[in-house]
Design a protein around this motif. Structure first.
Motif, mmCIF file in Angstrom:
data_model
loop_
_atom_site.group_PDB
_atom_site.id
_atom_site.type_symbol
_atom_site.label_atom_id
_atom_site.label_comp_id
_atom_site.label_asym_id
_atom_site.label_seq_id
_atom_site.Cartn_x
_atom_site.Cartn_y
_atom_site.Cartn_z
ATOM 1 N N UNK A 150 41.614 32.571 46.245
ATOM 2 C CA UNK A 150 41.857 31.205 45.784
ATOM 3 C C UNK A 150 42.052 31.135 44.287
ATOM 4 N N UNK A 151 41.237 31.869 43.546
ATOM 5 C CA UNK A 151 41.382 31.874 42.089
ATOM 6 C C UNK A 151 42.728 32.456 41.681
ATOM 7 N N UNK A 166 33.388 36.112 51.688
ATOM 8 C CA UNK A 166 33.426 34.912 50.846
ATOM 9 C C UNK A 166 33.956 35.236 49.461
ATOM 10 N N UNK A 167 33.509 36.343 48.900
ATOM 11 C CA UNK A 167 34.001 36.732 47.581
ATOM 12 C C UNK A 167 35.495 37.011 47.579
ATOM 13 N N UNK A 206 41.110 21.354 42.419
ATOM 14 C CA UNK A 206 41.051 22.821 42.502
ATOM 15 C C UNK A 206 39.613 23.298 42.691
ATOM 16 N N UNK A 207 38.659 22.662 41.985
ATOM 17 C CA UNK A 207 37.257 23.025 42.163
ATOM 18 C C UNK A 207 36.793 22.721 43.584
ATOM 19 N N UNK A 208 37.282 21.599 44.123
ATOM 20 C CA UNK A 208 36.934 21.274 45.506
ATOM 21 C C UNK A 208 37.484 22.296 46.485
ATOM 22 N N UNK A 209 38.716 22.747 46.232
ATOM 23 C CA UNK A 209 39.298 23.765 47.105
ATOM 24 C C UNK A 209 38.491 25.058 47.034
ATOM 25 N N UNK A 210 38.077 25.451 45.817
ATOM 26 C CA UNK A 210 37.265 26.663 45.672
ATOM 27 C C UNK A 210 35.912 26.513 46.363
ATOM 28 N N UNK A 211 35.310 25.348 46.280
ATOM 29 C CA UNK A 211 34.038 25.118 46.969
ATOM 30 C C UNK A 211 34.218 25.203 48.488
ATOM 31 N N UNK A 239 45.623 30.552 39.635
ATOM 32 C CA UNK A 239 46.189 31.161 38.427
ATOM 33 C C UNK A 239 47.701 31.275 38.534
ATOM 34 N N UNK A 240 48.184 31.593 39.752
ATOM 35 C CA UNK A 240 49.631 31.668 39.939
ATOM 36 C C UNK A 240 50.276 30.298 39.757
ATOM 37 N N UNK A 241 49.590 29.239 40.258
ATOM 38 C CA UNK A 241 50.102 27.884 40.072
ATOM 39 C C UNK A 241 50.203 27.552 38.587
#
Length: 367
Positions: free
Chosen positions: A25-26, A18-19, A72-77, A30-32
């Protein structure tokens, strides 16, 4: 000091998966930002009237971030939940073979050595671990079975002279007029046999434990000493001994290797053709090993019988003289001493009758 149990390997692998997904994802976000969003203007562009444009709407960075950040927060979740669930499943699949090894270890700790893992599938690290564990269990099972059989046989062999002594004393007690000298002679013979057997058992235990210091030893000198010592016994049985070979340097216990040589020569003399038998004792040296070979004449032996003669208390009764049954530990001691010196023992029936026994030991580096 008893330590508190920590998190399981499966949980740690799940958190690692998961990490890793969260980090990936982060890094993607950041690349985006680095390669896309930073080129979006912070203010709306003013376009002079009449200027042809390709787009009707010009994005503003603040508005775009306000729309992009929640998604983006939803994608990370989602990545977090997906990493935890998928990681838990993948970790369970990956660690399933290890669970079988752990179960087999617990059974072995409880005394069950007959259980085998027999892990299916392709050969990977877990398969190699399971196969190595199965091999270890098989060797332990054979060793424990051999020890139990040895203990049972030793108890039986030691009980025999004690029972004979008790019977002789009981007869002497009920028959006071019995010849005392004859009784003492028989008791002395029985006691001597019990002492010989006990010393042989101690020698086997000492050799198995490897509790001896290694020194440079010449097998040819030990062969000469054993031959000279047992020459009277050979003459008594009408056996001719021939000793040949050059220097054969090895490393080990001189006392144990002398016992090994004595047992081989003694066995070759006793289990022979009375009155016209022959014994050949030879030493040789090769680039990687030294050899001690003892051959004797005698009755024809099958390979199956020859393979069992190194087991403790096994006597080739069809070729043993009635005047010397022995303790049944001669070749067992030879095998134990040879293995304790990182050597091998080979028994081969001779086509013309008798047995050829070869001991191979590592050649001494100083030889």
């Amino acid at each position: 000091m008893v330590r508190a149990p920590g998190p399981s390997v499966r949980l740690r692998l799940t958190l690692s998966y998961a990490g890793f997904l969260m980090l990936a994802g982060a890094l993607l976000l950041a690349a985006v930002w680095l390669f896309l969003l930073r080129y979006v203007p912070e203010r709306a562009l003013i376009v002079p009237s009449g200027t042809p444009v390709r787009y009707d709407v010009f994005p503003v960075r603040s508005n775009l971030l306000r729309v992009f950040a929640p998604r983006a927060a939803g994608v990370l979740a989602f990545l977090l939940v997906f990493g935890l669930v998928g990681g838990w499943f993948l970790a369970g699949r990956m660690l399933a073979p290890l669970s079988r090894v752990t179960e087999a270890t617990r059974k072995a700790a409880d005394g069950s050595l007959s259980h085998r893992i027999r892990l299916p599938g392709r050969r990977d690290e877990f398969r190699e671990l399971a196969d190595a564990f199965d091999t270890m269990l098989a060797r332990l099972d054979a060793h424990v079975a051999g020890q139990r059989r040895f203990a049972a046989n030793a108890s039986h062999e030691l009980r025999t002279p004690l029972a004979i002594s008790k019977a002789l004393l009981d007869v002497a007690r009920t028959d006071p007029e019995r010849d005392t000298a004859e009784l003492l002679d028989r008791l002395h013979a029985v006691n001597a046999r019990a002492i010989d057997l006990t010393e042989a058992l101690l020698l086997v235990s000492r050799a198995e434990q490897g509790s001896f210091e290694r020194e440079d030893v010449d097998l040819s000198l030990l062969a000469e000493e054993a031959t000279e010592t047992l020459l009277p016994l050979a003459e008594k049985h009408g056996i001719t001994i021939e000793n040949s070979g050059g220097i054969a340097p090895t490393a080990g216990s001189a006392a144990l290797l002398l016992q090994l040589t004595m047992n081989l020569v003694h066995n070759a003399i006793v289990h022979n053709v009375p009155g016209r038998g022959r014994v050949w004792v030879r030493t040789a040296v090769r680039p990687d090993a030294v050899t001690l070979t003892v051959e004797n004449t005698g009755e024809h032996l099958s390979p199956e019988l020859a393979a069992t003669l190194t087991e403790p208390f096994r006597r080739g009764t069809e070729r043993v003289h009635t005047d010397h049954m022995g303790a049944g530990l001669g070749l067992a001691i030879v095998k134990t001493i040879a293995h304790a010196h990182d050597g091998t023992l080979t028994l081969t029936p001779r086509p013309s009758g008798g047995l050829r026994i070869t001991v191979e030991l590592p050649v001494s580096g100083t030889g």
